[in-house]
Design a protein around this motif. Structure first.
Motif, mmCIF file in Angstrom:
data_model
loop_
_atom_site.group_PDB
_atom_site.id
_atom_site.type_symbol
_atom_site.label_atom_id
_atom_site.label_comp_id
_atom_site.label_asym_id
_atom_site.label_seq_id
_atom_site.Cartn_x
_atom_site.Cartn_y
_atom_site.Cartn_z
ATOM 1 N N ARG A 16 0.824 -1.203 0.000
ATOM 2 C CA ARG A 16 0.000 0.000 0.000
ATOM 3 C C ARG A 16 0.868 1.267 0.000
ATOM 4 N N ARG A 19 2.196 1.839 -3.495
ATOM 5 C CA ARG A 19 1.118 2.397 -4.333
ATOM 6 C C ARG A 19 0.869 3.863 -3.995
ATOM 7 N N HIS A 20 0.987 4.213 -2.727
ATOM 8 C CA HIS A 20 0.836 5.596 -2.291
ATOM 9 C C HIS A 20 1.895 6.477 -2.939
ATOM 10 N N TYR A 21 3.127 5.986 -3.007
ATOM 11 C CA TYR A 21 4.204 6.735 -3.655
ATOM 12 C C TYR A 21 3.901 6.965 -5.136
ATOM 13 N N HIS A 22 3.256 5.981 -5.780
ATOM 14 C CA HIS A 22 2.839 6.146 -7.167
ATOM 15 C C HIS A 22 1.798 7.259 -7.276
ATOM 16 N N GLN A 23 0.804 7.225 -6.399
ATOM 17 C CA GLN A 23 -0.283 8.212 -6.440
ATOM 18 C C GLN A 23 0.225 9.625 -6.203
ATOM 19 N N LYS A 24 1.200 9.781 -5.320
ATOM 20 C CA LYS A 24 1.738 11.097 -4.992
ATOM 21 C C LYS A 24 2.749 11.589 -6.026
ATOM 22 N N GLY A 25 3.110 10.745 -6.968
ATOM 23 C CA GLY A 25 4.057 11.141 -8.005
ATOM 24 C C GLY A 25 5.510 11.038 -7.592
ATOM 25 N N GLU A 29 5.010 4.762 -12.004
ATOM 26 C CA GLU A 29 4.523 3.381 -12.032
ATOM 27 C C GLU A 29 5.173 2.647 -13.190
ATOM 28 N N ARG A 38 3.286 -5.525 -12.001
ATOM 29 C CA ARG A 38 4.266 -4.450 -12.119
ATOM 30 C C ARG A 38 5.642 -5.073 -11.884
#
Length: 59
Positions: A16, A19-25, A29, A38
């Protein structure tokens, strides 16, 4: 090439969190392989280590 679960386990974070790091840019990804997983290469792992180190330092 490692899966998201393998990377998370090696770094001591949760899937999680990655994935949070992906969402925050903070972390781009990666492309998915033919089975839909992935796959993280060495560059992504180094970036994740940097993110985790800075996070642990309170940045």
């Amino acid at each position: 090439m490692l899966t998201i679960g393998q990377v998370a386990a090696h770094l001591g974070v949760t899937v999680r969190a990655v994935r949070h790091y992906h969402q925050k840019g903070l972390l781009p990804e990666p492309e998915r392989d033919a089975s839909g997983y992935r796959r993280y290469g060495a560059d992504a792992v180094v970036s994740l280590v940097r993110i985790k180190t800075l996070s642990d330092a309170g940045v």
